[in-house]
Design a protein around this motif. Structure first.
Motif, mmCIF file in Angstrom:
data_model
loop_
_atom_site.group_PDB
_atom_site.id
_atom_site.type_symbol
_atom_site.label_atom_id
_atom_site.label_comp_id
_atom_site.label_asym_id
_atom_site.label_seq_id
_atom_site.Cartn_x
_atom_site.Cartn_y
_atom_site.Cartn_z
ATOM 1 N N SER A 150 -2.366 7.755 12.080
ATOM 2 C CA SER A 150 -3.413 8.776 12.292
ATOM 3 C C SER A 150 -3.093 10.135 11.654
ATOM 4 C CB SER A 150 -3.793 8.947 13.778
ATOM 5 O OG SER A 150 -3.144 10.052 14.344
ATOM 6 N N GLN A 151 -1.927 10.258 11.019
ATOM 7 C CA GLN A 151 -1.619 11.527 10.348
ATOM 8 C C GLN A 151 -2.269 11.566 8.965
ATOM 9 O OE1 GLN A 151 2.591 12.249 9.909
ATOM 10 N NE2 GLN A 151 2.297 14.288 9.061
ATOM 11 N N SER A 152 -2.826 12.733 8.624
ATOM 12 C CA SER A 152 -3.446 12.936 7.308
ATOM 13 C C SER A 152 -2.559 13.848 6.472
ATOM 14 C CB SER A 152 -4.817 13.593 7.445
ATOM 15 O OG SER A 152 -5.654 12.875 8.321
ATOM 16 N N LYS A 153 -2.638 13.695 5.141
ATOM 17 C CA LYS A 153 -1.837 14.538 4.252
ATOM 18 C C LYS A 153 -2.666 14.912 3.045
ATOM 19 C CE LYS A 153 2.494 15.861 2.794
ATOM 20 N NZ LYS A 153 2.131 17.178 2.275
ATOM 21 N N TYR A 154 -2.614 16.196 2.687
ATOM 22 C CA TYR A 154 -3.245 16.674 1.450
ATOM 23 C C TYR A 154 -2.301 16.341 0.304
ATOM 24 C CZ TYR A 154 -5.032 20.071 -1.970
ATOM 25 O OH TYR A 154 -5.548 20.667 -3.100
ATOM 26 N N THR A 155 -2.834 15.693 -0.726
ATOM 27 C CA THR A 155 -1.983 15.334 -1.862
ATOM 28 C C THR A 155 -2.844 15.241 -3.122
ATOM 29 O OG1 THR A 155 -0.266 13.803 -2.634
ATOM 30 C CG2 THR A 155 -2.113 12.834 -1.398
ATOM 31 N N PHE A 156 -2.279 14.695 -4.205
ATOM 32 C CA PHE A 156 -3.009 14.656 -5.490
ATOM 33 C C PHE A 156 -2.719 13.350 -6.223
ATOM 34 C CE2 PHE A 156 -0.121 18.253 -4.956
ATOM 35 C CZ PHE A 156 -0.986 19.250 -4.548
ATOM 36 N N PHE A 157 -3.606 13.026 -7.156
ATOM 37 C CA PHE A 157 -3.272 12.120 -8.252
ATOM 38 C C PHE A 157 -2.872 13.023 -9.413
ATOM 39 C CE2 PHE A 157 -6.699 8.899 -6.771
ATOM 40 C CZ PHE A 157 -5.790 8.272 -5.940
ATOM 41 N N LEU A 158 -1.711 12.768 -10.000
ATOM 42 C CA LEU A 158 -1.270 13.533 -11.172
ATOM 43 C C LEU A 158 -1.276 12.632 -12.399
ATOM 44 C CD1 LEU A 158 1.858 15.390 -9.667
ATOM 45 C CD2 LEU A 158 -0.506 16.207 -9.810
ATOM 46 N N ASN A 159 -1.428 13.257 -13.573
ATOM 47 C CA ASN A 159 -1.233 12.509 -14.815
ATOM 48 C C ASN A 159 0.229 12.661 -15.261
ATOM 49 O OD1 ASN A 159 -1.100 15.063 -16.073
ATOM 50 N ND2 ASN A 159 -3.268 15.024 -16.618
ATOM 51 N N SER A 216 0.816 -1.229 0.000
ATOM 52 C CA SER A 216 0.000 0.000 0.000
ATOM 53 C C SER A 216 0.846 1.275 0.000
ATOM 54 C CB SER A 216 -1.013 0.004 1.147
ATOM 55 O OG SER A 216 -0.385 -0.253 2.374
ATOM 56 N N VAL A 217 1.966 1.274 0.748
ATOM 57 C CA VAL A 217 2.852 2.455 0.758
ATOM 58 C C VAL A 217 3.429 2.674 -0.638
ATOM 59 C CG1 VAL A 217 5.066 3.361 1.611
ATOM 60 C CG2 VAL A 217 3.409 2.395 3.215
ATOM 61 N N ALA A 218 3.923 1.608 -1.244
ATOM 62 C CA ALA A 218 4.517 1.716 -2.587
ATOM 63 C C ALA A 218 3.479 2.179 -3.610
ATOM 64 C CB ALA A 218 5.112 0.370 -2.993
ATOM 65 N N LEU A 219 2.256 1.660 -3.505
ATOM 66 C CA LEU A 219 1.182 2.084 -4.418
ATOM 67 C C LEU A 219 0.922 3.589 -4.283
ATOM 68 C CD1 LEU A 219 -1.349 1.847 -6.240
ATOM 69 C CD2 LEU A 219 -2.608 1.000 -4.266
ATOM 70 N N LEU A 220 0.774 4.046 -3.043
ATOM 71 C CA LEU A 220 0.478 5.476 -2.836
ATOM 72 C C LEU A 220 1.639 6.357 -3.265
ATOM 73 C CD1 LEU A 220 -1.493 5.206 0.500
ATOM 74 C CD2 LEU A 220 -2.362 6.200 -1.623
ATOM 75 N N ASN A 221 2.878 5.907 -3.071
ATOM 76 C CA ASN A 221 4.033 6.701 -3.487
ATOM 77 C C ASN A 221 4.141 6.791 -5.006
ATOM 78 O OD1 ASN A 221 4.633 7.066 -0.842
ATOM 79 N ND2 ASN A 221 6.464 5.773 -0.813
ATOM 80 N N ARG A 222 3.574 5.802 -5.697
ATOM 81 C CA ARG A 222 3.536 5.849 -7.164
ATOM 82 C C ARG A 222 2.390 6.762 -7.620
ATOM 83 N NH1 ARG A 222 5.468 6.576 -11.756
ATOM 84 N NH2 ARG A 222 4.533 5.492 -13.520
ATOM 85 N N ALA A 223 1.261 6.669 -6.921
ATOM 86 C CA ALA A 223 0.052 7.409 -7.320
ATOM 87 C C ALA A 223 0.131 8.890 -6.976
ATOM 88 C CB ALA A 223 -1.169 6.790 -6.654
ATOM 89 N N CYS A 224 0.822 9.240 -5.882
ATOM 90 C CA CYS A 224 0.806 10.610 -5.348
ATOM 91 C C CYS A 224 2.221 11.123 -5.104
ATOM 92 C CB CYS A 224 0.071 10.652 -4.005
ATOM 93 S SG CYS A 224 -1.580 9.953 -4.026
ATOM 94 N N PRO A 225 2.422 12.442 -5.249
ATOM 95 C CA PRO A 225 3.746 13.011 -4.991
ATOM 96 C C PRO A 225 3.982 13.266 -3.504
ATOM 97 C CG PRO A 225 2.287 14.725 -5.767
ATOM 98 C CD PRO A 225 1.484 13.449 -5.770
#
Length: 366
Positions: free
Chosen positions: A85-94, A67-76
């Motif tokens: 419990s920490q939240s982060k604002y991020t994006f999906f980029l093309n 899951s960490v690797a997936l999110l690091n690929r999907a989001c910057p």
């Protein structure tokens, strides 16, 4: 889209009973205003607590050793650096570093994350995530939840009265207070507040309980828009789109320096090249002179009458007590105090570039 395709909120009957006026938004029939009206709803949220039904938004749970690797690929961003419990604002980029969607990701466990996605992009986001997940040992579950937001300085007190203690939860953190519940201290108004995803039966009980409190009132999409605009927050589809990158949007604060330099997220090369040459346009706050709001799509001109940019969001700011807008201008013009002109139905309205936000944020960070 025909009327038959319109999606309806699970709690629609409660909004009808509360006298909501409905309108279409992102394929959903949404409460725009209630009998109090947009001005009162907006100010009540800033002074007390506004209750919003945001069930048009989607919650995804991502789990598994990849899951960490997936999110690091999907989001910057660096999902592995988030504390539990920490939240982060991020994006999906093309691949061109355009913003497919902006999201909030919360780490729930070593290999479990909650992703909150926007209404208009929920299906796109789900397809995007599922396609990416095929290359990782990770599972994507779209959760069936009612999603509520309670925002404003008295939100915590109203929740406490309803039996939900929020004391130790700080801004941009989330957890699971009960089975099948997800609650984060975050929101879209610039105020302290909470977003809660929960099963429908629980949601009906919570809403009934909260609305017995005179500090709490239903708030519709119209005031949600004026609140977020004053807070200088982006609306996907207007202020950020797949044609706009995080550097132009002034959102590079959300991308850690080491991820900018060496992250392998989708769009990394494109974003590095934009940063290398500098973005051609920048997102700015705009303060029109007088009382006439400027609306999305209005063209902006410089003092010589040359095209300077365009407005992406605009309206009246009840707390600011003047019209407020967000738009994009050529980078050379993106300095507070620069005077521009907005074309409103053929009339040139003077507009000043204004620092964001228009109304100070009041998040509970410590």
């Amino acid at each position: 889209m025909t009327g038959d395709d319109t999606k309806h909120l699970p709690l629609e009957d409660l909004h009808v009973a509360a006298g909501a006026r409905f309108g279409a938004f992102a394929g959903w029939s949404m409460p725009l205003t209630y009998p109090a009206g947009v001005m009162k709803e907006h100010l009540h949220t800033r002074e007390h607590a506004g209750l919003f039904d945001i069930s048009h938004m989607k919650l995804f749970e991502i789990s598994g050793s990849g899951s960490v690797a997936l999110l690091n690929r999907a989001c910057p961003f660096d999902a592995g650096a988030l504390e539990i419990s920490q939240s982060k604002y991020t994006f999906f980029l093309n691949e061109a570093a355009g913003i497919i969607d902006d999201l909030i990701v919360t780490r729930l466990g070593q290999a479990r994350f909650m992703v909150v996605a926007n209404a208009g992009n929920a299906e796109t986001d789900e397809k995007h995530l599922r396609a990416l997940a095929e290359n990782f040992d990770a599972k994507v579950d779209a959760l069936d939840r009612v999603f509520l937001a309670i925002q404003g300085p008295e939100a915590w007190a109203a929740l406490s009265r309803a039996g939900i203690e929020t004391g130790s939860l700080l801004f941009m953190h989330g957890f699971e207070p009960r089975e099948n519940w997800f609650m984060s201290r975050s929101g879209y108004t610039g105020e302290d507040g909470f977003e809660i995803g929960l099963p429908e039966a629980d949601a009906r009980n919570l809403v009934a309980n909260l609305l017995e409190d005179e500090r709490v009132m239903w708030v519709g999409l119209a005031a949600r828009d004026s609140l977020r605009l004053e807070a200088g927050l982006c609306l996907h589809g207007l202020d950020i789109t797949p044609e706009i990158d995080p550097a132009s949007a002034g959102l590079m604060w959300a991308i850690p320096k080491e991820v900018r330099a060496s992250g392998a997220f989708i769009g990394a090369d494109a974003l590095r090249s934009i940063l290398g040459r500098g973005p051609a346009q920048k997102r700015v706050g705009l303060k029109p002179e007088g009382r006439q709001p400027v609306r999305p799509g209005a063209a902006l001109f410089d003092a010589d009458g040359d095209p300077a940019g365009h407005v992406t969001s605009g309206g009246f700011g009840p707390s600011a007590a003047h019209p407020v807008a967000i738009g994009y201008v050529q980078t050379s013009l993106a300095k507070p105090g620069t005077k521009l002109f907005a074309d409103v139905r053929g009339t040139k309205i003077p507009v000043d570039i204004n620092p964001l936000p228009f109304t100070p944020h009041r998040y509970r960070k410590g």
